[in-house]
Design a protein around this motif. Structure first.
Motif, short mmCIF file in Angstrom:
data_model
loop_
_atom_site.label_atom_id
_atom_site.label_comp_id
_atom_site.label_asym_id
_atom_site.label_seq_id
_atom_site.Cartn_x
_atom_site.Cartn_y
_atom_site.Cartn_z
N LEU A 383 0.38 -0.97 -0.16
CA LEU A 383 -0.18 0.39 0.09
C LEU A 383 0.82 1.10 -0.21
N ALA A 384 2.02 1.33 0.66
CA ALA A 384 3.19 2.57 0.92
C ALA A 384 3.22 2.64 -0.79
N LEU A 385 3.97 1.76 -1.26
CA LEU A 385 4.92 1.40 -2.51
C LEU A 385 3.93 2.30 -3.29
N SER A 386 2.67 1.95 -3.68
CA SER A 386 1.17 1.73 -4.00
C SER A 386 1.93 3.65 -4.58
N TYR A 387 2.04 4.83 -3.32
CA TYR A 387 1.32 5.59 -3.10
C TYR A 387 2.96 5.72 -3.86
N GLU A 388 3.84 5.43 -4.40
CA GLU A 388 4.93 6.08 -5.21
C GLU A 388 4.35 6.46 -6.34
N CYS A 389 3.73 5.42 -7.06
CA CYS A 389 3.47 5.18 -7.99
C CYS A 389 2.66 6.87 -9.01
N LEU A 390 2.17 7.70 -8.01
CA LEU A 390 1.77 8.29 -8.50
C LEU A 390 2.29 9.79 -9.11
N GLU A 391 1.93 10.32 -10.18
CA GLU A 391 2.58 11.74 -10.20
C GLU A 391 2.04 12.66 -11.06
N TRP A 392 2.32 13.99 -10.90
CA TRP A 392 0.84 14.91 -11.42
C TRP A 392 2.05 15.34 -12.93
N LEU A 393 1.60 15.67 -13.73
CA LEU A 393 1.13 15.96 -15.22
C LEU A 393 1.39 17.67 -15.14
N THR A 394 1.84 18.47 -15.95
CA THR A 394 2.05 19.75 -15.87
C THR A 394 0.87 19.92 -16.96
N GLU A 395 0.62 21.35 -16.73
CA GLU A 395 -0.58 22.10 -17.71
C GLU A 395 -0.61 21.44 -19.11
N PRO A 396 0.63 22.34 -18.97
CA PRO A 396 0.56 22.05 -21.12
C PRO A 396 0.92 20.58 -21.27
N GLU A 397 0.84 19.31 -20.56
CA GLU A 397 1.26 17.82 -20.73
C GLU A 397 -0.38 17.49 -20.96
N ARG A 398 -1.40 18.66 -19.87
CA ARG A 398 -2.27 17.61 -20.03
C ARG A 398 -3.39 18.56 -20.94
N VAL A 399 -2.82 19.43 -21.07
CA VAL A 399 -4.08 20.15 -23.29
C VAL A 399 -3.62 19.24 -23.61
N LYS A 400 -2.55 18.83 -23.87
CA LYS A 400 -1.92 18.42 -25.31
C LYS A 400 -2.14 16.52 -25.44
N LEU A 401 -1.96 15.84 -24.05
CA LEU A 401 -2.85 14.41 -23.94
C LEU A 401 -4.63 15.22 -24.09
N GLU A 402 -5.13 15.74 -24.07
CA GLU A 402 -6.34 16.04 -24.04
C GLU A 402 -6.85 15.83 -25.37
N GLN A 403 -5.91 17.02 -25.98
CA GLN A 403 -6.49 16.70 -27.37
C GLN A 403 -6.23 15.87 -28.65
N GLN A 404 -4.78 15.15 -28.25
CA GLN A 404 -4.66 14.21 -29.01
C GLN A 404 -6.13 12.42 -28.73
N ILE A 405 -6.38 12.91 -27.33
CA ILE A 405 -7.54 11.51 -26.74
C ILE A 405 -8.71 12.20 -27.68
N GLY A 406 -8.66 13.25 -27.35
CA GLY A 406 -10.11 13.93 -28.31
C GLY A 406 -10.06 13.38 -29.97
N LYS A 407 -9.05 13.17 -30.98
CA LYS A 407 -9.47 13.00 -31.89
C LYS A 407 -8.96 11.16 -32.39
N GLU A 408 -8.81 10.75 -30.87
CA GLU A 408 -8.36 9.38 -30.99
C GLU A 408 -10.09 8.10 -30.83
N PHE A 409 -10.23 9.14 -29.57
CA PHE A 409 -11.28 7.69 -28.95
C PHE A 409 -12.76 8.55 -29.01
N ALA A 410 -13.31 7.34 -29.22
CA ALA A 410 -14.98 8.38 -29.56
C ALA A 410 -16.07 6.43 -28.51
N SER A 411 -16.63 7.23 -27.54
CA SER A 411 -17.33 6.38 -26.50
C SER A 411 -18.54 5.91 -26.99
#
Length: 712
Positions: A383-411
């Protein structure tokens, strides 16, 4: 009335499902076979083993850590689970474990018989259960037995260990299946060997299943252990993706990396509609299962929200008076509260449950973690080791990822009378469509087959259809009557030729207040409501989304039939494709209660029965899918006489889109034949066209692929 905030606590509930009920790819194979079952022919000789099957090794081969499953002639040995199992003939194929888990995630091993349409799966789980009788009782309580009949039970032995042999018939989605099962255990490792076929299938199939079950033995020189699966396949969802074992979420801007042997949950693991998990991690030895429940709460006080959630969790677990172990921990640089509940009884199994909660930038993160109570000493450090798996994206990284997924995925998803495709939900029973608002929405079908539930960044949006005796005004008033708030104002909105009644109000739920929006319309006794809710702190965002959400309803958007046959073609508007039937050809849509839960099959055949075309569409909403498994399983049928050594793959086109063309040669009697399969994808839907024809008729493949077209 509250929003959908909690997930049902059901540790490893996917391992409680009876194999076969989730074997969608297997059922698809069966449907493919039935589509051409009247084509009489003889095999041109035994075909080589398909790519998805385990090839036989020499008679002296032994399973080991590197090759955990090996086949020696007709015997398969599993290294980690320490058992062997025999097949009655080479008609039964031992499926590679990775391929087996694509269609049935719980399978430790899988056997298929394409000729007989039979399957046998092996499911293993490590549990603290005293006897095999208690294990079978536990499975019955978990799965339910109301839809069973003709049950027989016989105590037997497997390598000196107590076991139970059982036969029963069970109804699933309108079809009856006959199951032959062997349940046994060795130490803490419990085993299900369970085979099935449709009721009424050839007696040989069920004789084979009995023979297979009687062949099971344990390898006595080693104890069974849980096999670990540490590699996650690349995956894509509405607002997240996994690439090279790294998870990234565009809605909330976080990343999970596989560390310390913890595996990322993929699409299949997170597909259960009872789970609201945005992400997950797991390890099978030592055991740890963890789900991330993430929700935007704005400026709602963290302590107030956390207390609200913890009260719900404790009520769900039936431990309202529990005193959890509490301490402060660090999760990716955030101060978090960790609560551990000991010895929680879940369907007769003792689990420890941890709720780790923190708030960052107006978003609540809740890590649901659990492990068997008997394994706390080895599991809890994970459980304690699992907390080390989490990291944060920068806002530019998040926006770029949102744009990429928006083009690639359709529910998308499909049901017999409804579908979600290319951002539009269609309900053919009630004749309406609903266009999703802009943004990364996660779409789920609801259980009653008339509604859709959408989620995005803390907002729940639902589209519900129902009959009502009365006019539109009375229906809307009846909806508002379910709430405690009085004198809710209503206005009208005109869009798509539809008059909608719309209401907005806020209502408390304990220490929290939620903001609601309801729009409704209908006629002729059929009515639809568009419902949205979020925490009061998200009210401004809800208002912004609602402007588009309320305008998405079109009462005439699915007014035709879902499947149309006009003599020239068969068109399935749920999954958006059509297959032309030339003059003199017979075309039909192969309705099947199970296939219609994830896709569609259309077949056509010439009057002589010499040439067959089969088209298929598979929505990848909650299913991973390898079309090669279906193609090769179908073409192993003796009536096709395919020579698998002639397999060729080339780039091609299908409905104007890039496609893969897989071709084979073969022979039926003295006549040479060709087989071709086009595979193409669009918007998370896989389309497949398979043709079997005399060699001369197949010299121009485009003449066949041109019969397939996309709709919309």
């Amino acid at each position: 009335m509250s929003t959908r905030l909690t997930n049902r606590f059901s540790p490893r509930d996917q391992q409680r499902r009876v194999p076969g009920l989730a074997g969608l790819t297997c059922l698809a194979c069966a449907l493919f076979l039935s589509a051409c079952e009247d084509r009489a022919a003889k095999p041109a000789g035994p075909p080589p083993t398909p790519k998805f099957a385990i090839e036989s090794t020499d008679d002296n081969a032994v399973a080991d850590e590197k090759n955990p499953q090996v086949v020696r002639g007709n015997t398969m040995e599993d290294f980690h689970y320490a058992f062997t199992i025999n097949r009655p003939s080479e008609d039964w194929l031992f499926v590679k474990e990775k391929e087996a888990r694509k269609s049935f995630p719980d399978a430790a091993a899988l056997m298929v018989n394409p000729k007989l349409g039979g399957y046998l799966a092996v499911v293993t789980e490590e549990l603290e259960i005293d006897s095999i009788t208690a294990y079978v009782d536990f499975l019955d309580a978990s799965l339910g037995t109301d839809n069973r009949r003709n049950v027989t039970t016989l105590p037997v032995k497997v390598s000196g260990h107590d076991a139970i042999m059982r036969k029963f018939e069970q109804e699933e989605e309108g079809l009856w299946f006959e199951y032959h099962a062997l349940y046994t255990k060795r130490g803490r490792m419990c085993y299900q060997f369970i085979g099935w076929g449709k009721v009424g299938d050839t007696p040989r199939l069920f004789r084979d299943l009995e023979t297979i079950l009687k062949s099971v033995t344990f390898v006595e020189d080693r104890q069974p252990v849980v096999r670990q699966f540490l590699d996650s396949d690349d995956a894509l969802a509405a607002d997240w993706r996994i690439v090279s074992n790294v998870y990234e979420n565009a809605s909330y801007g976080f990343r999970l990396r596989q560390k310390h042997g913890l595996r990322l949950w993929g699409v299949t693991d997170l597909a259960d509609p009872d789970l609201d998990a945005a992400a997950g991690l797991g390890k099978e030895s030592p055991t740890l299962y963890q789900n991330y429940i993430v929700q935007r709460i704005g400026d709602t006080p963290a302590e107030t929200f956390n207390r609200y959630i913890i009260d719900i969790v404790e009520a769900d677990l039936g431990i309202d008076d529990a005193e959890p172990e509490s301490k402060q921990v660090q999760v990716a640089g955030q101060q978090a509260t960790q609560l551990i509940y000991r010895n929680v009884d879940t369907e007769g199994v003792q689990f420890d449950f941890a709720e780790t909660v923190f708030v960052r930038n107006g978003v609540s993160y809740r890590l649901h973690s659990y492990w068997p109570s008997s394994q706390a000493e080895s599991s809890e450090p994970q459980l304690a080791l699992s907390y080390e798996c989490l990291e944060w994206l920068t806002e530019p990284e998040r926006v770029k990822l949102e744009q990429q997924i928006g083009k690639e995925f359709a529910s998308n998803f499909v049901r017999p009378q409804q579908s979600m495709r290319r951002g539009v939900f269609r309900n053919f029973e009630y004749g309406f469509s609903y266009k999703l608002p802009p943004g990364l929405w996660t779409a789920q079908p609801m259980e009653d087959d008339l509604t859709a539930s959408l989620e995005r960044d803390g907002i729940t949006l639902q589209v519900l259809a129902e009959p009502f005796q009365g006019d539109a005004a009375a229906y809307h008033n009846a909806l508002l009557g379910a709430y405690e708030t009085q004198n809710i104002p209503t206005r009208t909105v005109e869009h798509n030729g539809t008059t909608l009644r719309v209401s907005a109000f806020d209502e408390p739920d304990g220490d929290l207040t939620f903001s609601y929006r309801i729009g409704s319309a209908g006629r002729n006794g059929k009515f639809v409501q568009v419902f949205a809710s979020t925490l009061l702190a998200n009210k401004a965002e809800l208002d912004r989304v609602w402007q588009d959400a309320v305008k998405g309803l079109d009462l005439d958007g699915a007014s035709g039939k879902p499947i149309v046959r006009d003599g020239k073609s068969v068109t399935d508007y749920r999954v958006g494709y059509s297959l032309q039937t030339p003059p003199g050809w017979k075309g039909q849509q192969r309705a099947n209660p199970n296939i219609d839960l994830f896709g569609s099959v259309i077949s056509s055949e010439d009057r002589r029965g010499r040439t067959a075309c089969i088209a298929m569409a598979i929505c990848l909403h909650d299913l991973t899918f390898d079309p090669n498994l279906i193609i090769e399983a179908m073409l192993r049928q003796p009536q096709f006489g395919v020579d698998f050594s002639t397999r060729r793959e080339t780039a091609s086109k299908l409905a104007g889109r890039d496609a893969q063309l897989i071709t084979f040669d073969g022979k039926i009697g003295s006549e040479r034949l060709s087989a071709g399969a086009w595979v193409m994808s669009r918007d998370r839907t896989i389309y497949l066209l398979l043709v079997v024809a005399p060699e001369n008729d197949f010299r121009n493949p485009a003449a066949f692929s041109g019969r397939f077209r996309l709709v919309d």
